[in-house]
Design an enzyme around this catalytic site. Structure first.
Site, PDB file in Angstrom:
ATOM      1  N   SER A 212       7.691  22.397 -31.344  1.00  0.00           N
ATOM      2  CA  SER A 212       8.025  23.006 -32.395  1.00  0.00           C
ATOM      3  C   SER A 212       9.777  23.279 -31.830  1.00  0.00           C
ATOM      4  CB  SER A 212       8.339  24.879 -32.721  1.00  0.00           C
ATOM      5  OG  SER A 212       9.221  24.834 -33.799  1.00  0.00           O
ATOM      6  N   THR A 213      10.229  23.817 -31.398  1.00  0.00           N
ATOM      7  CA  THR A 213      11.617  23.923 -30.994  1.00  0.00           C
ATOM      8  C   THR A 213      11.752  23.074 -29.826  1.00  0.00           C
ATOM      9  OG1 THR A 213      12.250  25.937 -31.610  1.00  0.00           O
ATOM     10  CG2 THR A 213      13.822  24.727 -30.139  1.00  0.00           C
ATOM     11  N   HIS A 239       6.605  21.829 -36.358  1.00  0.00           N
ATOM     12  CA  HIS A 239       8.104  21.716 -37.595  1.00  0.00           C
ATOM     13  C   HIS A 239       9.072  21.398 -37.549  1.00  0.00           C
ATOM     14  CE1 HIS A 239       5.465  26.406 -35.386  1.00  0.00           C
ATOM     15  NE2 HIS A 239       5.089  25.434 -36.142  1.00  0.00           N
ATOM     16  N   MET A 333       8.944  27.730 -30.592  1.00  0.00           N
ATOM     17  CA  MET A 333       9.058  29.519 -30.896  1.00  0.00           C
ATOM     18  C   MET A 333       8.270  30.007 -31.501  1.00  0.00           C
ATOM     19  SD  MET A 333      13.182  29.879 -32.178  1.00  0.00           S
ATOM     20  CE  MET A 333      12.442  31.488 -32.576  1.00  0.00           C
ATOM     21  N   ASP A 336       2.135  29.796 -33.103  1.00  0.00           N
ATOM     22  CA  ASP A 336       1.692  29.393 -34.406  1.00  0.00           C
ATOM     23  C   ASP A 336       1.110  27.444 -32.919  1.00  0.00           C
ATOM     24  OD1 ASP A 336       1.309  27.490 -36.375  1.00  0.00           O
ATOM     25  OD2 ASP A 336       2.260  26.396 -36.364  1.00  0.00           O
TER      26      ASP A 336
END
Length: 394
Positions: A212-213, A239, A333, A336
């Site tokens: 993600s991030t 994401h 973050m 998931d």
């Protein structure tokens, strides 16, 4: 400790809106604003914020150039605001390569189902990149010099605060330098396996990556190290909004020896091909392990936070490939990927996590590591080499 934020945008209305949202949270304080990239660079140096929110299209100096200059002269976590267009996606990816930590759509209605959720998303994202990049320090206890004295008086701290504040500043500078090296190396030709022989490790049939991030730079770093004859298919869940995943896959395809594409419904998994889950949808794998296909599904249920979701993709892999999966959880973050990785682990699969020091946000990797699911924590700089060795290059 309060996270101190600098808001940068050429729209006075948007600056006020972001400021109002952030200051609804007692842990956030907007300490200044700038209406162009040049002013942002100057205020980043003088105010030393913990986080900067940054627009891309601005007069005098655009957001991408401002990010580059700030990361050179006054390193700081930067959250970009982007339009959900192909051009906006390309510009945002350029900003992430330049050193920005994360991004959000500029239209808040595009990031949440209602205003309260959008407000929380923005606040949480700013807090996450502040905390995980070590931006917070005892600066709050020692305010910067007044404007009148900045040019002639150095920033000083008492002996009681110098150690902790200095270490925090050292940490953000070190991470900035590390990420710059990662971005430089990510575009260099892969040479890890150029003189190596391949003996395929039959313990695996597929490589799966969730992130993600910070993921765009991390994925680029890893994929550009993989050889064209990589022996397994690669499925990736990042994401990202729907408008971004196609542009990102095209960028990766132009940089990597392996082929990279945005996944489409019905794609047959082939060795040496990487498939990026499309934003706003769920990607699952079905068929048989020897003839696996991707299914791309709409998800309007509201039960799953992330679209695409690492958990959903990894869960489908556990049913089809069992233990013959090498799963990797990278920076991001939230948590998931933890439950999907748990399902894979129960089938005998191997799960690795990115280590804390090289993460932009140590959330997803921490979730699998603290649950005892991952067997190794590996630096981003070493992850590509580790994957190549694990699959059978010697």
């Amino acid at each position: 400790m309060t996270v101190r934020v600098l808001v940068v945008d050429d729209s006075a209305f948007f600056r006020r809106r972001v400021t109002e949202i952030l200051e609804q949270n007692s842990r956030l304080e907007v300490i200044g604003s700038a209406n162009d990239g040049r002013e942002a660079v100057d205020k980043a140096k003088s105010l030393r914020p913990d986080v900067i929110t940054m627009d891309i299209e601005m007069p005098v100096m655009n957001g991408i150039d401002a990010v580059k200059e700030i990361m050179r002269s006054a390193p700081c976590p930067i959250l970009m605001f982007s339009s959900l267009t192909h051009e906006g996606a390309t510009a945002t990816l350029n900003a992430l390569e330049a050193g920005a930590a994360d991004f959000l759509p500029k239209k808040f209605e595009d990031i949440a189902r209602n205003r309260d959720e959008a407000v929380k998303t923005l606040q949480d994202r700013v807090l996450a990149i502040a905390n995980d990049t070590g931006a917070r320090s005892t600066r709050a206890a020692t305010p910067p010099p007044s404007p009148a004295s900045r040019s002639s008086t150095p920033l000083t701290r008492s002996p009681a605060t110098r150690g902790s504040s200095g270490s925090a500043l050292d940490r953000i500078r070190q991470r900035s330098e590390q990420r710059q090296r990662q971005r430089d190396e990510a575009t260099a030709p892969a040479s890890v396996a150029s003189t190596s022989s391949l003996t395929i490790n039959r313990a695996y049939q597929i490589l799966a990556i969730g992130t993600s991030t910070g993921g765009p730079v991390a994925l680029q770093k890893i994929l550009t190290q993989l050889p064209a004859d990589f022996p397994y298919p690669i499925v990736m869940v990042q994401h990202m909004p729907a408008a971004f995943t196609k542009a990102f896959s095209q960028r990766l395809d132009g940089l990597c020896k392996v082929r990279v594409k945005e996944a489409e419904d019905g794609d047959v998994l082939r060795p040496g091909q990487a498939y990026l889950a499309p934003g706003g949808k769920q990607m699952i794998v079905d068929g048989t392990s020897s003839n696996a296909r991707l299914r791309i599904k709409e998800d309007n249920s509201g039960r799953v936070t992330y679209k695409p979701s690492v958990d959903i993709t990894f869960a489908s892999l556990s049913k089809l490939f069992g233990g013959k999966v090498l799963g990797v959880i990278l920076t991001g973050m939230g948590a998931d990927g933890r439950e999907g990785s748990r399902m894979l682990k129960q089938k005998g699969a191997t799960i690795w996590a990115q280590d804390e020091a090289s993460c932009v946000v140590y959330g997803m990797p921490q979730a699998v590591a603290s649950a005892g699911i991952s067997s190794r924590s590996i630096s981003l700089n070493e992850m590509g080499k580790a994957i190549i060795k694990e699959v059978g290059y010697h």
